[in-house]
Design an enzyme around this catalytic site. Structure first.
Site, mmCIF file in Angstrom:
data_model
loop_
_atom_site.group_PDB
_atom_site.id
_atom_site.type_symbol
_atom_site.label_atom_id
_atom_site.label_comp_id
_atom_site.label_asym_id
_atom_site.label_seq_id
_atom_site.Cartn_x
_atom_site.Cartn_y
_atom_site.Cartn_z
ATOM 1 C CE LYS A 98 0.191 -1.354 4.592
ATOM 2 N NZ LYS A 98 0.251 -2.735 5.098
ATOM 3 C CD GLU A 122 -9.248 -6.548 -4.249
ATOM 4 O OE1 GLU A 122 -9.550 -5.932 -3.210
ATOM 5 O OE2 GLU A 122 -9.808 -6.360 -5.340
ATOM 6 C CE LYS A 198 -3.913 -1.212 5.094
ATOM 7 N NZ LYS A 198 -4.239 -2.033 6.272
#
Length: 405
Positions: A98, A122, A198
Site C-alpha cells: 500500500k 487488491e 489505504k
C-alpha cells in the site's frame, strides 16, 4: 505461466503456499498451470520446499518466460524501482504494497496501460477483503460521496481490548504485539500512517483524483484514554480509527485519518479485533459495506493470487484502473468540512452552549470534569468553541470527531 515473487516474508511465503496447494483450482480458473520460477530475497531459506531463490533482481528482469511478478517486499525502495523496470520490460506486476501504491500508483498504472500490461493491487487495502476490484469495476456507474471505515486491524484490536476488557492503551498494545498483530515498532499502525496510505488509495479509486498522503491530516490512537472510553460507553458509541474520504464543499477531495466516536447503531461499531470494515456511500448507490479480515498471511495471499489469475486471463489486455495525476487544487484542506465533536473538559459543567449536549457522570472520579457533544462544525469553529468554554473556566482534555450518524 511462469511467475516470480519478490519478498518472501509473511505475504510472499503465503503466495507460494496458495499457488502450490491450490494448483488444480488455479488451472481451472485461468486455464494453465502457474509455476513459480524465481523468488527474490536476500535471506536464505534452507528449509523451504522451493528451490528457485535468488538474490539478484536481474534474474527475474531478464527471464523472458516470466510474465507476471508478485511484489510483496513492502516499502517504497527498492520496490518502486523494481516494479517500474519490470513494467517497462513487459511484465505485469501484482502487489500488496500500500505504501508504494499510495506514493506511485498513478505512474505505475500509466506505464501498465501504455504497454497493455496490468498493475494490480487488491491486497494493498483490506487484506483478503475484495474492495479494490469493486471500487474500479462494480461501483463505477454512479458517483461516490464518501468512503470511510476501519482499515487497520492492529488498532482495531487494541481499541477492542480497551472497550471489552478495560485495558489501558499500553497493555492492549503489548497484547497485540504478543499475538503478532503489531510489530515491535508499531508506529505505522498506532499513529495512523498505515490507514493514511489505504485511504489515499480508496480516495483515488472513488473520486478519480490522486491525493498526497503527506497532505492527509492523520491522527492515531495513542491519546485515547480510559475516560474517553467511559464517555463513549455512556453515550452509546464505540471508538474506532477511521479513514475518511469525501467530496468536499470546495470541490476538492478531502481525506483524513482520525479516531472517532461511532454510534452503536452503525455497523462499523460492531467490528472488533483484527477485522476491517469499509463503507462506500453514493447518491444512487446508497450504502455498501465490505467486511472481513484486514490482514493475515493466507487471506492477503489469496487476494494477491486472485490478481495473478486476473492478469493471466487478461494477457495483452490492460484492466483499466485510472485516476488523475496529482494536482494541488484537487485535494481539499477540509477548511469547510464539518463534523460533530466530542470534547472533554476539566471543571464544572457550563450551561448555555447552544446546540450542544452536555454529559456528566455521578461517579466521584468524574465530578470535576464534563464532556460536550457539539453540533457539526468546522475545525476552525471548534477551536473558537473550545476557547470560549475554556474562557468560562474549563480546560480541554481531549477531543474526537463523531462519524456515521
Amino acid at each position: 505461466m511462469k511467475i516470480a515473487i519478490m519478498g518472501f516474508g509473511v505475504v510472499g511465503s503465503g503466495v507460494g503456499e496458495v499457488v502450490t496447494k491450490n494448483q488444480d483450482i488455479l488451472v481451472k480458473k485461468c486455464g494453465e498451470p502457474i509455476e513459480i520460477a524465481h523468488i527474490l530475497d536476500l535471506r536464505d531459506f534452507p528449509d523451504s520446499e522451493f528451490r528457485c531463490f535468488t538474490k539478484d533482481f536481474n534474474d527475474i528482469l531478464n527471464d523472458p518466460e516470466v510474465g507476471i511478478v508478485v511484489e510483496t517486499m513492502g516499502g517504497v525502495n527498492p520496490a518502486y524501482e523494481f516494479s517500474k523496470k519490470l513494467l517497462l520490460a513487459g511484465k505485469s506486476v501484482i502487489t500488496s504494497n500500500k505504501e508504494l501504491v499510495a506514493a506511485h500508483g498513478t505512474e505505475l498504472l500509466q506505464i501498465a496501460r501504455e504497454r497493455n500490461l496490468n498493475y494490480l493491487f487488491e491486497a494493498s487495502v483490506g487484506g483478503g477483503i475484495p474492495i479494490i476490484r469493486p471500487m474500479f469495476s462494480c461501483l463505477t456507474a454512479g458517483e461516490a460521496t464518501d468512503v470511510f471505515g476501519i482499515l487497520n486491524g492492529t488498532t482495531n484490536y487494541i481499541l477492542t481490548q480497551m472497550f471489552q476488557k478495560g485495558e489501558t492503551f499500553d497493555n492492549a498494545l503489548r497484547a497485540a504485539q504478543k499475538k503478532g498483530y503489531a510489530e515491535a515498532d508499531p508506529t505505522a499502525d498506532v499513529e495512523g500512517h498505515d490507514t493514511c496510505r489505504k485511504i489515499a488509495i480508496l480516495s483515488a479509486l472513488a473520486f478519480g483524483d490522486s491525493v498526497l498522503t503527506e497532505r492527509i491530516p492523520t491522527e492515531g490512537i495513542t491519546k485515547i484514554t480510559a475516560e474517553d472510553v467511559a464517555y463513549a460507553e455512556k453515550l452509546g458509541y464505540s471508538i474506532k480509527l477511521i479513514g475518511h474520504a469525501t467530496k468536499a464543499e470546495d470541490g476538492g477531495v478531502f481525506a483524513a485519518v482520525f479516531p472517532a466516536f461511532v454510534p452503536k447503531s452503525n455497523p462499523l461499531a460492531g467490528i472488533n479485533d483484527v477485522f476491517n470494515g469499509i463503507i462506500v456511500k453514493g447518491e444512487d448507490l446508497g450504502d455498501v459495506m465490505f467486511y472481513g479480515r484486514g490482514a493475515g498471511k493466507l487471506p492477503t495471499a489469496n487476494a494477491v493470487v486472485a490478481d495473478v489469475v486476473d492478469a493471466i486471463k487478461h494477457k495483452g489486455v490492460n484492466i483499466i484502473i485510472k485516476w488523475n495525476e496529482y494536482k494541488p487544487e484537487n485535494q481539499s484542506e477540509g477548511k469547510l468540512q464539518k463534523y460533530p465533536y466530542y470534547v472533554r473538559f476539566s471543571g464544572k459543567a457550563v450551561s448555555g452552549l447552544e446546540g450542544c449536549q452536555i454529559v456528566t457522570f455521578d461517579e466521584e472520579e468524574y465530578k470535576n470534569e464534563f464532556a460536550v457533544i457539539t453540533k457539526p462544525m468546522t475545525e476552525t469553529a471548534l477551536g473558537e468553541f473550545v476557547a470560549g468554554v475554556e474562557g468560562m473556566g474549563g480546560k480541554a482534555l481531549g477531543k474526537l470527531r463523531l462519524i456515521g450518524e
